[in-house]
Motif scaffolding. Structure first.
Motif, mmCIF file in Angstrom:
data_model
loop_
_atom_site.group_PDB
_atom_site.id
_atom_site.type_symbol
_atom_site.label_atom_id
_atom_site.label_comp_id
_atom_site.label_asym_id
_atom_site.label_seq_id
_atom_site.Cartn_x
_atom_site.Cartn_y
_atom_site.Cartn_z
ATOM 1 N N ASP A 133 0.856 -1.185 0.000
ATOM 2 C CA ASP A 133 0.000 0.000 0.000
ATOM 3 C C ASP A 133 0.892 1.235 0.000
ATOM 4 O OD1 ASP A 133 -1.874 1.961 0.269
ATOM 5 O OD2 ASP A 133 -2.553 1.376 2.272
ATOM 6 N N VAL A 134 1.075 1.838 -1.166
ATOM 7 C CA VAL A 134 2.019 2.949 -1.288
ATOM 8 C C VAL A 134 1.539 4.203 -0.566
ATOM 9 C CG1 VAL A 134 2.992 2.136 -3.452
ATOM 10 C CG2 VAL A 134 1.005 3.638 -3.495
ATOM 11 N N HIS A 135 0.262 4.276 -0.207
ATOM 12 C CA HIS A 135 -0.229 5.448 0.505
ATOM 13 C C HIS A 135 0.413 5.583 1.884
ATOM 14 C CE1 HIS A 135 -3.425 4.663 -2.500
ATOM 15 N NE2 HIS A 135 -3.462 5.978 -2.553
ATOM 16 N N GLN A 136 0.920 4.466 2.416
ATOM 17 C CA GLN A 136 1.563 4.528 3.723
ATOM 18 C C GLN A 136 2.922 5.216 3.665
ATOM 19 O OE1 GLN A 136 1.346 1.226 6.462
ATOM 20 N NE2 GLN A 136 0.100 0.092 5.016
ATOM 21 N N VAL A 137 3.405 5.469 2.460
ATOM 22 C CA VAL A 137 4.695 6.135 2.315
ATOM 23 C C VAL A 137 4.669 7.532 2.938
ATOM 24 C CG1 VAL A 137 6.306 7.079 0.606
ATOM 25 C CG2 VAL A 137 5.296 4.836 0.254
ATOM 26 N N VAL A 167 15.326 -1.844 -10.803
ATOM 27 C CA VAL A 167 14.316 -2.049 -11.837
ATOM 28 C C VAL A 167 13.148 -2.868 -11.298
ATOM 29 C CG1 VAL A 167 13.850 -3.113 -14.071
ATOM 30 C CG2 VAL A 167 15.969 -1.830 -13.730
ATOM 31 N N GLY A 168 13.462 -3.939 -10.574
ATOM 32 C CA GLY A 168 12.407 -4.754 -9.993
ATOM 33 C C GLY A 168 11.562 -3.960 -9.011
ATOM 34 N N SER A 169 12.210 -3.097 -8.221
ATOM 35 C CA SER A 169 11.481 -2.271 -7.255
ATOM 36 C C SER A 169 10.559 -1.280 -7.963
ATOM 37 C CB SER A 169 12.469 -1.511 -6.369
ATOM 38 O OG SER A 169 13.291 -2.398 -5.649
ATOM 39 N N LEU A 170 11.054 -0.655 -9.023
ATOM 40 C CA LEU A 170 10.246 0.315 -9.748
ATOM 41 C C LEU A 170 9.059 -0.347 -10.444
ATOM 42 C CD1 LEU A 170 13.032 2.586 -11.276
ATOM 43 C CD2 LEU A 170 11.500 3.102 -9.368
ATOM 44 N N VAL A 171 9.265 -1.531 -10.984
ATOM 45 C CA VAL A 171 8.154 -2.266 -11.607
ATOM 46 C C VAL A 171 7.102 -2.597 -10.560
ATOM 47 C CG1 VAL A 171 7.488 -4.421 -12.750
ATOM 48 C CG2 VAL A 171 9.534 -3.192 -13.493
ATOM 49 N N GLY A 172 7.539 -3.063 -9.395
ATOM 50 C CA GLY A 172 6.601 -3.370 -8.326
ATOM 51 C C GLY A 172 5.829 -2.149 -7.878
ATOM 52 N N LEU A 173 6.517 -1.002 -7.746
ATOM 53 C CA LEU A 173 5.840 0.231 -7.354
ATOM 54 C C LEU A 173 4.817 0.644 -8.407
ATOM 55 C CD1 LEU A 173 5.628 2.574 -5.372
ATOM 56 C CD2 LEU A 173 7.419 3.741 -6.673
ATOM 57 N N LEU A 174 5.165 0.511 -9.668
ATOM 58 C CA LEU A 174 4.232 0.846 -10.750
ATOM 59 C C LEU A 174 2.969 -0.009 -10.660
ATOM 60 C CD1 LEU A 174 3.628 2.355 -13.399
ATOM 61 C CD2 LEU A 174 4.821 0.522 -14.610
ATOM 62 N N THR A 217 -0.755 1.702 -9.938
ATOM 63 C CA THR A 217 -1.775 1.586 -10.987
ATOM 64 C C THR A 217 -2.835 0.534 -10.686
ATOM 65 O OG1 THR A 217 -0.425 -0.018 -12.210
ATOM 66 C CG2 THR A 217 -0.117 2.333 -12.732
ATOM 67 N N GLY A 218 -2.503 -0.401 -9.792
ATOM 68 C CA GLY A 218 -3.442 -1.477 -9.519
ATOM 69 C C GLY A 218 -3.449 -2.557 -10.588
ATOM 70 N N TRP A 219 -2.482 -2.508 -11.480
ATOM 71 C CA TRP A 219 -2.407 -3.527 -12.525
ATOM 72 C C TRP A 219 -2.029 -4.872 -11.923
ATOM 73 C CZ3 TRP A 219 1.119 -0.193 -16.186
ATOM 74 C CH2 TRP A 219 0.336 0.827 -16.759
ATOM 75 N N THR A 220 -2.475 -5.919 -12.577
ATOM 76 C CA THR A 220 -2.144 -7.283 -12.169
ATOM 77 C C THR A 220 -1.465 -7.996 -13.328
ATOM 78 O OG1 THR A 220 -4.058 -7.373 -10.693
ATOM 79 C CG2 THR A 220 -3.042 -9.473 -11.308
ATOM 80 N N LEU A 221 -0.338 -8.562 -13.081
ATOM 81 C CA LEU A 221 0.380 -9.282 -14.125
ATOM 82 C C LEU A 221 -0.362 -10.570 -14.473
ATOM 83 C CD1 LEU A 221 4.058 -8.939 -12.848
ATOM 84 C CD2 LEU A 221 3.013 -7.708 -14.752
#
Length: 307
Positions: free
Chosen positions: A56-60, A168-175, A179-183
């Motif tokens: 939950d990035v809002h906790q940042v 790169v892995g961290s930035l992909v995870g944050l994205l 966005t709420g996207w699911t792989l």
């Protein structure tokens, strides 16, 4: 309290397996290098995609982040000053020492501790994101520049971390989180399988290094080890408590979460970075060992005090 002991016991057992394999000569120092490289280049980036993708990035923007940032900053400064002025450490060695003094084990230990002791793994998310997206990329950028043997340039410091697989892995995870996207399963399932190798690889490699490397305190500076361990185990959580309680007015369970998170030991992946760049490997290894053992009574005391 059983959750704390269970988390530490799990880590200790896996480290012991690595040490036993080395003792029996089933693996050697070459295996430790391979495991560390596998964790650094493949497994850890995959783990970060999954971990941050669910955070939950809002906790940042919470008080948790501010207090954690203060604890990290104070510990880093208090190490860097004597490292550069007294012990005359190189830029790369100083970077690893600073990480050893302040980079908490928010992943493989922080998540179970947050789940069992604090009741919600989300409490560790702000620290996890701060380390993965700010502290670690900056440190890896410095290590990359140091490994090439020339001074830092600001644009290299800004852009170089983007070439690092962990960043790169961290930035992909944050994205994914924002966005709420699911792989799709065809992508997420292999990533989850690869990510599951990260923590065991780090811990087994660390166990091998414990068995094959020099004994605790036999090389390097004892004063430096005492400094990194004290900063990590005592100074960082005390600063986080002061900022959260006195300056921000945080209380109750939220305050407990902040202090417990800051009291977590040095993360095993600091040893992976030290091995990868061949900088301060013994200091990183010994600090991880001392703080992992010392964190058990400290976290128990914090939980009894603020719980």
């Amino acid at each position: 309290m059983q959750g704390v002991l269970t988390g530490f016991a799990t880590i200790a057992v896996v480290i012991a397996v690595g040490a036993l394999l080395a003792h029996l000569r089933i693996v050697d120092a070459g295996a430790q290098q391979v495991l560390s490289r596998l964790a650094f280049f493949v497994a850890s980036p995959a783990l970060m995609v999954g971990t941050l993708g669910r955070a939950d990035v809002h906790q940042v923007l919470s008080a948790n982040l501010l207090a954690s940032l203060a604890g990290i900053a104070v510990a880093v400064v208090l190490y860097v000053v004597p490292a550069r002025l007294v012990w005359r450490r190189s830029l790369g060695d100083t970077t690893i020492g600073a990480l050893s003094s302040a980079y908490v084990n928010a992943g493989n230990l922080g998540i179970p501790v947050a789940s069992y002791v604090l009741g919600d793994a989300a409490f560790v998310a702000p620290t996890l994101l701060l380390q993965l997206l700010v502290l670690q990329p900056l440190a890896l950028g410095v290590l990359d520049a140091d490994a090439r043997g020339r001074g830092l340039r600001w644009w290299e410091l800004a852009l170089r971390p983007l070439r690092n697989p962990l960043t790169v892995g961290s930035l992909v995870g944050l994205l994914l989180s924002v966005t709420g996207w699911t792989l799709p399963a065809a992508v997420s399932d292999p990533l989850a399988l690869l990510g599951a190798m990260a923590v065991p690889s780090m811990l087994v490699a660390y166990g091998i290094a414990l068995r094959l490397g020099p004994g605790l305190g036999r090389t390097g500076s004892v004063a430096e080890l005492v400094t990194t361990s004290t900063l990590k185990m005592l100074v960082q959580p005390l600063v986080a408590w002061f900022v959260a309680d006195v300056l921000l007015g945080v209380s109750g369970h939220a305050l407990l979460a902040i202090v417990v998170t800051s009291a977590l030991p040095t993360a095993q992946n600091i040893f992976v970075h030290a091995t990868r760049y061949q900088r301060a490997t013994v200091l990183a290894r010994d600090t991880i060992l001392v703080t992992t053992v010392g964190a058990v009574p400290i976290i128990l005391l914090v939980a009894a005090w603020l719980g």
